[in-house]
Write a protein that holds these residues in place. Structure first.
Motif, PDB file in Angstrom:
ATOM      1  N   THR A 105       4.517 -30.707 -37.702  1.00 26.37           N
ATOM      2  CA  THR A 105       5.290 -30.077 -38.768  1.00 26.37           C
ATOM      3  C   THR A 105       5.085 -30.717 -40.131  1.00 26.37           C
ATOM      4  O   THR A 105       5.534 -30.171 -41.142  1.00 26.37           O
ATOM      5  CB  THR A 105       6.792 -30.125 -38.430  1.00 26.37           C
ATOM      6  OG1 THR A 105       7.178 -31.507 -38.225  1.00 26.37           O
ATOM      7  CG2 THR A 105       7.078 -29.343 -37.153  1.00 26.37           C
ATOM      8  N   ARG A 164       7.022 -22.775 -40.437  1.00 30.38           N
ATOM      9  CA  ARG A 164       7.892 -22.744 -39.252  1.00 30.38           C
ATOM     10  C   ARG A 164       7.313 -21.844 -38.163  1.00 30.38           C
ATOM     11  O   ARG A 164       7.366 -22.187 -36.974  1.00 30.38           O
ATOM     12  CB  ARG A 164       9.288 -22.268 -39.649  1.00 30.38           C
ATOM     13  CG  ARG A 164      10.156 -23.343 -40.271  1.00 30.38           C
ATOM     14  CD  ARG A 164      11.593 -22.877 -40.402  1.00 30.38           C
ATOM     15  NE  ARG A 164      11.726 -21.813 -41.390  1.00 30.38           N
ATOM     16  CZ  ARG A 164      11.984 -22.031 -42.660  1.00 30.38           C
ATOM     17  NH1 ARG A 164      12.144 -23.275 -43.105  1.00 30.38           N
ATOM     18  NH2 ARG A 164      12.095 -21.015 -43.505  1.00 30.38           N
ATOM     19  N   SER A 167       4.124 -23.820 -36.675  1.00 32.62           N
ATOM     20  CA  SER A 167       4.313 -25.125 -36.030  1.00 32.62           C
ATOM     21  C   SER A 167       5.441 -25.147 -34.997  1.00 32.62           C
ATOM     22  O   SER A 167       5.460 -26.020 -34.130  1.00 32.62           O
ATOM     23  CB  SER A 167       4.593 -26.198 -37.088  1.00 32.62           C
ATOM     24  OG  SER A 167       5.816 -25.920 -37.766  1.00 32.62           O
TER      25      SER A 167
END
Length: 257
Positions: A105, A164, A167
């Motif tokens: 992330t 988002r 990942s």
């Protein structure tokens, strides 16, 4: 009758395998494979550079030590052995992890897109054909998404949504699917949908969301270009910029430059 049915099912299965192999020879799947080869070649190049730097440093250190303290033949052989060992370790160690896992992330935007592309390529074969089609659609859109994401900040709201999805949400969906035993994937839930159908539906929604994000970012670039173009046209039109020039009476007059 049962024997005939079995033969038909085996023939259909063979046909599905052949058509799947033909599909993979072209289109998004082939492009994804080409990008994956490019990433592997880049990784080999980074390994080669690391090996070259390590061998060079060991050679310089050996020469410096030999000028101060004679190392003899055994010292020279030890240095050669050390160089070979270090080269082997560095050459066999990938510069990036090659395990099947979603991108971290905290990666930069461009690198995250590349890791996500690699992740899709490596997990594609474990998914059913309808889900593979959705993965191919996502993969085909990633090069343009990477191009626009690399120009925006990580904290940009559109970039955050894309990050988002790449990942967390989409890798999480695929990994949850893989944890479901194959014998349970044809069972239907309360909405009369199988696990395979849920996976395909989720991937389709993610594909649409990424396409929308890419379009919004691209349209923002188009709007910025339009604004800049209008400004230049207004400021520097066909008559050129107009600047004040004093006339004979000392008053400022606007004339074309």
């Amino acid at each position: 009758m049962t024997e005939i049915t079995d033969k038909v099912e085996r023939a259909i299965a063979r046909f599905d395998r052949v058509t799947q192999q033909i599909d993979q020879r072209g289109g998004p799947a082939q492009e994804a494979a080409r990008r994956e080869r490019q990433r592997l070649n880049a990784d080999f190049g980074r390994r080669f550079k690391r090996v070259g730097v390590a061998v060079l440093l060991i050679s310089i250190l050996t020469i410096v030590v030999g000028l101060v303290i004679p190392i003899g033949m055994f010292g020279f052989l030890a240095a050669v052995g050390l160089a070979v060992g270090v080269a082997a370790v560095l050459g066999l160690t990938p510069s990036q992890p090659r395990c099947i896992a979603g991108p971290a992330t905290d990666l930069p935007n461009g690198e995250m897109v590349q890791r996500f592309d690699s992740y899709l390529y490596r997990t594609r074969g474990a998914l059913p054909a309808p889900a593979q089609a959705q993965l191919d659609g996502i993969s085909a859109a990633l090069p343009s998404l990477k191009q626009v994401l690399e120009r925006v900040e990580t904290l940009d709201p559109n970039a955050q949504d894309a990050r988002r999805l790449m990942s967390i949400h989409l890798p999480g969906l695929i990994e949850r699917y893989m944890r479901v035993p194959a014998s349970f994937r044809n069972e239907r839930d309360g909405e009369d949908k199988t696990v395979d159908e849920r996976l395909t539906e989720g991937l389709a929604a993610g594909r649409t969301a990424l396409a929308d994000i890419s379009e919004r970012l691209a349209r923002a670039d188009v709007a910025a270009l339009e604004t800049q173009g209008r400004f230049i046209t207004t400021r520097y039109g066909d008559s050129g910029p107009q600047v004040p020039v004093p006339d004979k009476g000392g008053n400022g007059a606007i004339i074309d430059s």
